[in-house]
Design a protein around this motif. Structure first.
Motif, PDB file in Angstrom:
ATOM      1  N   THR A  91      -7.169  -1.620  14.625  1.00  0.00           N
ATOM      2  CA  THR A  91      -7.623  -2.459  13.277  1.00  0.00           C
ATOM      3  C   THR A  91      -7.856  -1.410  11.945  1.00  0.00           C
ATOM      4  OG1 THR A  91      -8.150  -4.091  14.854  1.00  0.00           O
ATOM      5  CG2 THR A  91      -9.109  -4.144  12.572  1.00  0.00           C
ATOM      6  N   ILE A  92      -8.618  -0.348  12.545  1.00  0.00           N
ATOM      7  CA  ILE A  92      -9.210   0.518  11.491  1.00  0.00           C
ATOM      8  C   ILE A  92      -7.756   1.117  10.886  1.00  0.00           C
ATOM      9  CG2 ILE A  92     -10.053   2.940  11.112  1.00  0.00           C
ATOM     10  CD1 ILE A  92     -12.246   1.802  13.223  1.00  0.00           C
ATOM     11  N   TYR A  93      -6.534   1.507  11.643  1.00  0.00           N
ATOM     12  CA  TYR A  93      -5.553   2.091  11.025  1.00  0.00           C
ATOM     13  C   TYR A  93      -4.710   1.238  10.118  1.00  0.00           C
ATOM     14  CZ  TYR A  93      -5.022   6.124  14.465  1.00  0.00           C
ATOM     15  OH  TYR A  93      -5.407   7.283  14.612  1.00  0.00           O
ATOM     16  N   ILE A  94      -4.729  -0.246  10.265  1.00  0.00           N
ATOM     17  CA  ILE A  94      -3.916  -1.413   9.664  1.00  0.00           C
ATOM     18  C   ILE A  94      -4.867  -1.597   8.427  1.00  0.00           C
ATOM     19  CG2 ILE A  94      -4.871  -3.289  10.703  1.00  0.00           C
ATOM     20  CD1 ILE A  94      -1.270  -2.670   9.885  1.00  0.00           C
ATOM     21  N   ILE A  95      -6.198  -1.561   8.431  1.00  0.00           N
ATOM     22  CA  ILE A  95      -6.894  -1.602   7.353  1.00  0.00           C
ATOM     23  C   ILE A  95      -6.730  -0.655   6.078  1.00  0.00           C
ATOM     24  CG2 ILE A  95      -9.419  -1.711   6.417  1.00  0.00           C
ATOM     25  CD1 ILE A  95     -10.049  -3.451   8.865  1.00  0.00           C
ATOM     26  N   LEU A  96      -6.914   0.781   6.815  1.00  0.00           N
ATOM     27  CA  LEU A  96      -6.577   1.916   5.866  1.00  0.00           C
ATOM     28  C   LEU A  96      -5.234   1.872   5.390  1.00  0.00           C
ATOM     29  CD1 LEU A  96      -7.934   4.978   7.986  1.00  0.00           C
ATOM     30  CD2 LEU A  96      -8.393   4.273   5.642  1.00  0.00           C
ATOM     31  N   LEU A  97      -4.258   1.499   6.283  1.00  0.00           N
ATOM     32  CA  LEU A  97      -2.913   1.350   5.482  1.00  0.00           C
ATOM     33  C   LEU A  97      -2.793   0.301   4.458  1.00  0.00           C
ATOM     34  CD1 LEU A  97       0.106   2.073   5.839  1.00  0.00           C
ATOM     35  CD2 LEU A  97       0.297   0.529   7.198  1.00  0.00           C
ATOM     36  N   ILE A  98      -3.408  -1.030   4.548  1.00  0.00           N
ATOM     37  CA  ILE A  98      -3.248  -1.839   3.373  1.00  0.00           C
ATOM     38  C   ILE A  98      -4.066  -1.482   2.076  1.00  0.00           C
ATOM     39  CG2 ILE A  98      -4.210  -4.262   2.804  1.00  0.00           C
ATOM     40  CD1 ILE A  98      -3.774  -5.094   5.882  1.00  0.00           C
ATOM     41  N   VAL A  99      -5.298  -1.097   2.441  1.00  0.00           N
ATOM     42  CA  VAL A  99      -6.158  -0.379   1.215  1.00  0.00           C
ATOM     43  C   VAL A  99      -5.244   0.538   0.739  1.00  0.00           C
ATOM     44  CG1 VAL A  99      -8.345   0.690   0.659  1.00  0.00           C
ATOM     45  CG2 VAL A  99      -8.432  -1.124   2.436  1.00  0.00           C
ATOM     46  N   ALA A 100      -4.920   1.790   1.371  1.00  0.00           N
ATOM     47  CA  ALA A 100      -4.040   2.998   0.562  1.00  0.00           C
ATOM     48  C   ALA A 100      -2.810   2.281   0.003  1.00  0.00           C
ATOM     49  CB  ALA A 100      -3.933   3.962   1.659  1.00  0.00           C
ATOM     50  N   GLY A 101      -2.048   1.190   0.636  1.00  0.00           N
ATOM     51  CA  GLY A 101      -0.990   0.550  -0.001  1.00  0.00           C
ATOM     52  C   GLY A 101      -1.418  -0.021  -1.317  1.00  0.00           C
ATOM     53  N   SER A 102      -2.378  -0.836  -1.473  1.00  0.00           N
ATOM     54  CA  SER A 102      -3.036  -1.363  -2.549  1.00  0.00           C
ATOM     55  C   SER A 102      -3.276  -0.541  -3.504  1.00  0.00           C
ATOM     56  CB  SER A 102      -4.062  -2.464  -2.155  1.00  0.00           C
ATOM     57  OG  SER A 102      -3.729  -3.212  -1.264  1.00  0.00           O
ATOM     58  N   LEU A 103      -3.941   0.532  -3.060  1.00  0.00           N
ATOM     59  CA  LEU A 103      -4.842   1.520  -4.298  1.00  0.00           C
ATOM     60  C   LEU A 103      -3.289   2.229  -4.898  1.00  0.00           C
ATOM     61  CD1 LEU A 103      -7.663   2.953  -2.616  1.00  0.00           C
ATOM     62  CD2 LEU A 103      -7.708   1.439  -4.547  1.00  0.00           C
ATOM     63  N   THR A 104      -2.095   2.433  -3.929  1.00  0.00           N
ATOM     64  CA  THR A 104      -1.073   3.108  -4.535  1.00  0.00           C
ATOM     65  C   THR A 104      -0.419   2.252  -5.513  1.00  0.00           C
ATOM     66  OG1 THR A 104      -0.471   4.326  -2.493  1.00  0.00           O
ATOM     67  CG2 THR A 104       0.898   3.933  -3.775  1.00  0.00           C
ATOM     68  N   ILE A 105      -0.377   0.908  -5.231  1.00  0.00           N
ATOM     69  CA  ILE A 105       0.323  -0.117  -6.251  1.00  0.00           C
ATOM     70  C   ILE A 105      -0.600   0.063  -7.493  1.00  0.00           C
ATOM     71  CG2 ILE A 105       0.596  -2.459  -6.761  1.00  0.00           C
ATOM     72  CD1 ILE A 105       1.499  -2.625  -3.805  1.00  0.00           C
ATOM     73  N   LEU A 106      -1.782  -0.102  -7.431  1.00  0.00           N
ATOM     74  CA  LEU A 106      -2.752  -0.198  -8.580  1.00  0.00           C
ATOM     75  C   LEU A 106      -2.568   1.351  -9.399  1.00  0.00           C
ATOM     76  CD1 LEU A 106      -6.070  -1.588  -7.314  1.00  0.00           C
ATOM     77  CD2 LEU A 106      -4.353  -2.430  -8.833  1.00  0.00           C
ATOM     78  N   TYR A 107      -2.487   2.432  -8.584  1.00  0.00           N
ATOM     79  CA  TYR A 107      -2.111   3.840  -9.070  1.00  0.00           C
ATOM     80  C   TYR A 107      -1.080   3.790  -9.821  1.00  0.00           C
ATOM     81  CZ  TYR A 107      -1.543   8.703  -9.973  1.00  0.00           C
ATOM     82  OH  TYR A 107      -1.331   9.790 -10.423  1.00  0.00           O
ATOM     83  N   ILE A 108       0.102   3.037  -9.586  1.00  0.00           N
ATOM     84  CA  ILE A 108       1.111   3.064 -10.225  1.00  0.00           C
ATOM     85  C   ILE A 108       1.231   2.464 -11.764  1.00  0.00           C
ATOM     86  CG2 ILE A 108       3.725   2.029 -10.143  1.00  0.00           C
ATOM     87  CD1 ILE A 108       3.866   2.475  -7.150  1.00  0.00           C
ATOM     88  N   PHE A 109       0.377   1.258 -11.534  1.00  0.00           N
ATOM     89  CA  PHE A 109       0.193   0.695 -12.976  1.00  0.00           C
ATOM     90  C   PHE A 109      -0.861   1.366 -13.862  1.00  0.00           C
ATOM     91  CE2 PHE A 109       1.882  -2.927 -10.365  1.00  0.00           C
ATOM     92  CZ  PHE A 109       3.007  -3.076 -10.905  1.00  0.00           C
ATOM     93  N   PHE A 110      -1.984   1.923 -13.317  1.00  0.00           N
ATOM     94  CA  PHE A 110      -2.976   2.347 -14.203  1.00  0.00           C
ATOM     95  C   PHE A 110      -3.110   4.014 -13.796  1.00  0.00           C
ATOM     96  CE2 PHE A 110      -4.163  -2.215 -12.858  1.00  0.00           C
ATOM     97  CZ  PHE A 110      -3.903  -2.506 -14.347  1.00  0.00           C
ATOM     98  N   GLY A 111      -2.242   4.817 -13.396  1.00  0.00           N
ATOM     99  CA  GLY A 111      -2.505   5.975 -13.238  1.00  0.00           C
ATOM    100  C   GLY A 111      -2.501   7.173 -14.211  1.00  0.00           C
ATOM    101  N   ASP A 112      -2.344   6.674 -15.248  1.00  0.00           N
ATOM    102  CA  ASP A 112      -2.763   7.368 -16.496  1.00  0.00           C
ATOM    103  C   ASP A 112      -4.238   7.888 -16.588  1.00  0.00           C
ATOM    104  OD1 ASP A 112       0.169   7.564 -17.039  1.00  0.00           O
ATOM    105  OD2 ASP A 112       0.187   6.073 -18.571  1.00  0.00           O
ATOM    106  N   ILE A 113      -5.149   6.895 -16.331  1.00  0.00           N
ATOM    107  CA  ILE A 113      -6.324   6.937 -16.225  1.00  0.00           C
ATOM    108  C   ILE A 113      -6.883   8.219 -15.440  1.00  0.00           C
ATOM    109  CG2 ILE A 113      -8.911   5.681 -16.032  1.00  0.00           C
ATOM    110  CD1 ILE A 113      -7.305   3.327 -16.325  1.00  0.00           C
ATOM    111  N   LEU A 114      -6.137   8.431 -14.067  1.00  0.00           N
ATOM    112  CA  LEU A 114      -6.677   9.409 -13.451  1.00  0.00           C
ATOM    113  C   LEU A 114      -5.761  10.793 -13.415  1.00  0.00           C
ATOM    114  CD1 LEU A 114      -6.984   7.108 -10.135  1.00  0.00           C
ATOM    115  CD2 LEU A 114      -8.961   7.975 -11.683  1.00  0.00           C
TER     116      LEU A 114
END
Length: 181
Positions: free
Chosen positions: A10-33
């Motif tokens: 469960t921890i692995y799958i939660i980490l995967l979902i969170v990291a995947g979601s953050l990756t998608i956000l980073y694609i759209f808003f990555g210039d800030i970081l």
């Protein structure tokens, strides 16, 4: 194995979902970081997110499909994620950072270029110019720098750019051939 009372899968799958979601956000808003990535190449947000994603995906797959101990799976997952992350950095991120940013142009880069009038410029008026470039022809509004009329088909030299309008003067390419003799 359980961690904090939660099954490790469960921890692995939660980490995967969170990291995947953050990756998608980073694609759209990555210039800030992007400033963080300039400070240190290994603290680049894309590498951190890729490491977490690869670690959690490898850990989840190994937990579900094998009967290895959870500690061995964690070590294998960290090693695998580190190797794949290093390859991502070496073969994707570094070449992309040194590649040409774009085939587009800036208006400032048009200064000093020679073009051809396709719509004549009347006295104190506007016309249109085309400038050849590596990616095709650039067509822009133009005006005479000296407020004189310039006929269609004449070659012109771009002297200035103001609010998207190229200010040009007639260009005589005979001057270039005289200097080469």
């Amino acid at each position: 194995m359980t961690l904090f009372g939660t099954p490790i899968e469960t921890i692995y799958i939660i980490l995967l979902i969170v990291a995947g979601s953050l990756t998608i956000l980073y694609i759209f808003f990555g210039d800030i970081l992007e400033g963080i990535g300039e400070f240190s190449s290994f603290l680049h947000p894309a590498l951190i997110l890729a490491f977490i994603t690869l670690f959690s995906a490898t850990g989840y797959v190994l937990e579900v499909l094998t009967s290895l101990s959870s500690l061995l799976i964690i070590v294998i997952s960290i090693f695998t994620a580190f190797i794949l992350d290093a390859l991502l950095n070496l073969f994707v991120l570094i070449p992309m950072s040194s590649a040409e940013e774009s085939l587009s142009y800036t208006e400032e880069s048009l200064k000093g270029r020679v073009g051809k009038i396709i719509i004549s410029i009347p006295e104190n008026g506007f016309g249109e110019i085309i400038i050849p470039s590596k990616s095709g022809m650039i067509s822009k509004p133009s005006a005479s720098y000296e407020n004189l009329a310039i006929a269609e088909g004449k070659q012109v030299l771009v002297l200035d750019v103001v609010k998207g309008v190229l200010y040009v003067v007639p260009y005589d390419d005979d001057l270039d051939t005289e200097n080469t003799d």
